[in-house]
Design an enzyme around this catalytic site. Sequence first.
Site, PDB file in Angstrom:
ATOM      1  N   ASP A  13       0.833  -1.205   0.000  1.00  0.00           N
ATOM      2  CA  ASP A  13       0.000   0.000   0.000  1.00  0.00           C
ATOM      3  C   ASP A  13       0.864   1.249   0.000  1.00  0.00           C
ATOM      4  OD1 ASP A  13      -2.412  -1.393  -0.106  1.00  0.00           O
ATOM      5  OD2 ASP A  13      -2.486  -1.648   2.064  1.00  0.00           O
ATOM      6  N   LYS A  35       0.676  -7.839  -2.596  1.00  0.00           N
ATOM      7  CA  LYS A  35      -0.635  -7.412  -3.103  1.00  0.00           C
ATOM      8  C   LYS A  35      -0.533  -6.017  -3.701  1.00  0.00           C
ATOM      9  CE  LYS A  35      -4.227  -6.139  -0.397  1.00  0.00           C
ATOM     10  NZ  LYS A  35      -4.800  -4.916  -0.965  1.00  0.00           N
ATOM     11  N   ASP A  62      -4.941  -7.052  -6.892  1.00  0.00           N
ATOM     12  CA  ASP A  62      -6.193  -6.803  -6.163  1.00  0.00           C
ATOM     13  C   ASP A  62      -6.936  -5.636  -6.819  1.00  0.00           C
ATOM     14  OD1 ASP A  62      -8.162  -6.618  -4.189  1.00  0.00           O
ATOM     15  OD2 ASP A  62      -6.861  -5.543  -2.786  1.00  0.00           O
ATOM     16  N   LEU A  63      -7.500  -5.899  -8.001  1.00  0.00           N
ATOM     17  CA  LEU A  63      -8.188  -4.818  -8.735  1.00  0.00           C
ATOM     18  C   LEU A  63      -9.708  -4.989  -8.703  1.00  0.00           C
ATOM     19  CD1 LEU A  63      -5.703  -4.355 -11.736  1.00  0.00           C
ATOM     20  CD2 LEU A  63      -5.827  -3.086  -9.593  1.00  0.00           C
ATOM     21  N   LYS A  64     -10.185  -6.077  -8.123  1.00  0.00           N
ATOM     22  CA  LYS A  64     -11.632  -6.293  -7.900  1.00  0.00           C
ATOM     23  C   LYS A  64     -12.477  -5.912  -9.115  1.00  0.00           C
ATOM     24  CE  LYS A  64     -11.345  -5.522  -2.883  1.00  0.00           C
ATOM     25  NZ  LYS A  64     -10.010  -4.896  -2.746  1.00  0.00           N
ATOM     26  N   HIS A  66     -15.332  -5.661 -11.775  1.00  0.00           N
ATOM     27  CA  HIS A  66     -16.798  -5.778 -11.724  1.00  0.00           C
ATOM     28  C   HIS A  66     -17.350  -5.041 -12.942  1.00  0.00           C
ATOM     29  CE1 HIS A  66     -20.689  -5.329  -9.068  1.00  0.00           C
ATOM     30  NE2 HIS A  66     -20.916  -5.886 -10.240  1.00  0.00           N
ATOM     31  N   ASP A  67     -17.785  -5.819 -13.945  1.00  0.00           N
ATOM     32  CA  ASP A  67     -18.238  -5.196 -15.193  1.00  0.00           C
ATOM     33  C   ASP A  67     -19.031  -6.255 -15.956  1.00  0.00           C
ATOM     34  OD1 ASP A  67     -18.320  -3.537 -17.604  1.00  0.00           O
ATOM     35  OD2 ASP A  67     -16.534  -2.531 -16.814  1.00  0.00           O
ATOM     36  N   ILE A  68     -19.339  -6.007 -17.215  1.00  0.00           N
ATOM     37  CA  ILE A  68     -20.052  -7.034 -17.984  1.00  0.00           C
ATOM     38  C   ILE A  68     -19.112  -8.240 -18.168  1.00  0.00           C
ATOM     39  CG2 ILE A  68     -21.593  -5.405 -19.147  1.00  0.00           C
ATOM     40  CD1 ILE A  68     -19.785  -5.671 -21.641  1.00  0.00           C
ATOM     41  N   THR A 123     -15.924  -5.795   3.521  1.00  0.00           N
ATOM     42  CA  THR A 123     -16.101  -5.733   4.975  1.00  0.00           C
ATOM     43  C   THR A 123     -16.478  -4.323   5.440  1.00  0.00           C
ATOM     44  OG1 THR A 123     -13.717  -5.555   5.140  1.00  0.00           O
ATOM     45  CG2 THR A 123     -14.667  -7.704   5.625  1.00  0.00           C
ATOM     46  N   ARG A 184      -4.198  -9.185  12.636  1.00  0.00           N
ATOM     47  CA  ARG A 184      -3.297  -8.422  13.499  1.00  0.00           C
ATOM     48  C   ARG A 184      -2.599  -9.340  14.493  1.00  0.00           C
ATOM     49  NH1 ARG A 184      -3.505  -5.458  10.275  1.00  0.00           N
ATOM     50  NH2 ARG A 184      -3.933  -3.247  10.154  1.00  0.00           N
ATOM     51  N   GLY A 213      -0.429  -5.851   6.055  1.00  0.00           N
ATOM     52  CA  GLY A 213       0.294  -4.656   5.621  1.00  0.00           C
ATOM     53  C   GLY A 213       1.009  -3.985   6.780  1.00  0.00           C
ATOM     54  N   ARG A 214       0.277  -3.112   7.467  1.00  0.00           N
ATOM     55  CA  ARG A 214       0.912  -2.267   8.483  1.00  0.00           C
ATOM     56  C   ARG A 214       1.575  -2.987   9.657  1.00  0.00           C
ATOM     57  NH1 ARG A 214      -4.245   1.452   8.541  1.00  0.00           N
ATOM     58  NH2 ARG A 214      -5.041  -0.636   8.043  1.00  0.00           N
TER      59      ARG A 214
HETATM   60  O1  C5P Z   1      -2.326  -2.616   6.773  1.00  0.00           O
HETATM   61  P1  C5P Z   1      -3.323  -3.718   6.805  1.00  0.00           P
HETATM   62  O2  C5P Z   1      -2.781  -5.031   7.309  1.00  0.00           O
HETATM   63  O3  C5P Z   1      -4.615  -3.316   7.500  1.00  0.00           O
HETATM   64  O4  C5P Z   1      -3.667  -3.940   5.250  1.00  0.00           O
HETATM   65  C1  C5P Z   1      -4.640  -4.829   4.832  1.00  0.00           C
HETATM   66  C2  C5P Z   1      -4.802  -4.776   3.349  1.00  0.00           C
HETATM   67  O5  C5P Z   1      -5.938  -5.576   2.998  1.00  0.00           O
HETATM   68  C3  C5P Z   1      -5.061  -3.410   2.757  1.00  0.00           C
HETATM   69  O6  C5P Z   1      -4.489  -3.383   1.441  1.00  0.00           O
HETATM   70  C4  C5P Z   1      -6.560  -3.326   2.672  1.00  0.00           C
HETATM   71  O7  C5P Z   1      -7.019  -2.511   1.640  1.00  0.00           O
HETATM   72  C5  C5P Z   1      -6.915  -4.767   2.377  1.00  0.00           C
HETATM   73  N1  C5P Z   1      -8.259  -5.155   2.811  1.00  0.00           N
HETATM   74  C6  C5P Z   1      -8.717  -5.023   4.105  1.00  0.00           C
HETATM   75  N2  C5P Z   1      -9.968  -5.419   4.446  1.00  0.00           N
HETATM   76  C7  C5P Z   1     -10.757  -5.944   3.511  1.00  0.00           C
HETATM   77  C8  C5P Z   1     -10.324  -6.095   2.214  1.00  0.00           C
HETATM   78  C9  C5P Z   1      -9.042  -5.689   1.889  1.00  0.00           C
HETATM   79  O8  C5P Z   1      -7.995  -4.545   4.962  1.00  0.00           O
HETATM   80  N3  C5P Z   1     -11.946  -6.344   3.874  1.00  0.00           N
END
Ligand code: C5P
Length: 240
Positions: A13, A35, A62-64, A66-68, A123, A184, A213-214
Amino acid sequence: MSTAKERLIFALDVDSYEEAKRWVELLHDKVGLFKIGKQLFTKCGPEMVRMVKDAGGEVFLDLKYHDIPNTVAKAGVEACRLGARIFNVHALGGREMMEKVVAETDACDCGNRPLRIAVTILTSSTEETLKGVGIDRPVEEMVPRLAKLTKDAGMDGVVASPKEVKLIREACGDDFVIITPGVRPAFAALDDQKRVTTPADAIRAGADYLVIGRPISAADDPVAAAELILEEIETALAAR
Ligand code: C5P
């Protein structure tokens, strides 16, 4: 697919090629996939995927989509040709859309068949969000329903919150990939994630891949943080 490293996906990210490259060089020994989401892809383009692969990493695009059906299937084929290991679509695009993605990526002759994954309900969506778009059903009903639709369309799996893994396993069985963000480890801050689970709990619940990520990028020592997460995944896998 069994090692902890193969199951760990780092969320790239960031908004520049240089920063992304720095993370890939630092983490490619510890992390199976990187990702690439809408921000980085929109800014830096397909070159990002090549950079990760050249550095020895694999990519979750991760471009999700959604189209025809035709448009999404063609985008899926390009993700395939680009060398993505995983790409995703929105299950709300419907069965015909997902079936066409499966058929066209199966027929692609590039020698790379990525995992084709769907997002069920984001989510960030609540029952109110769904009501606002005319879906008068609870989220807990929609998630397994869309996961089952995804499976019936021949797709490989879904992205889901760790809390949804059990419901999805019940609806779709063991032979269906589940990728969970919102993870986490005990040592990390919650950031803006609300419904979180530890890596060990997510693996124990039946998740196949974890997106993190973080907890890694914001750690004082990101490599050590990734190692701690790998250990936690390994221990949970051994007990599964
Ligand atoms: O930094 P963190 O661990 O929260 O990053 C989680 C990654 O997963 C981010 O790229 C976020 O956009 C993605 N994500 C999410 N929750 C979702 C779907 C995707 O945190 N429900």
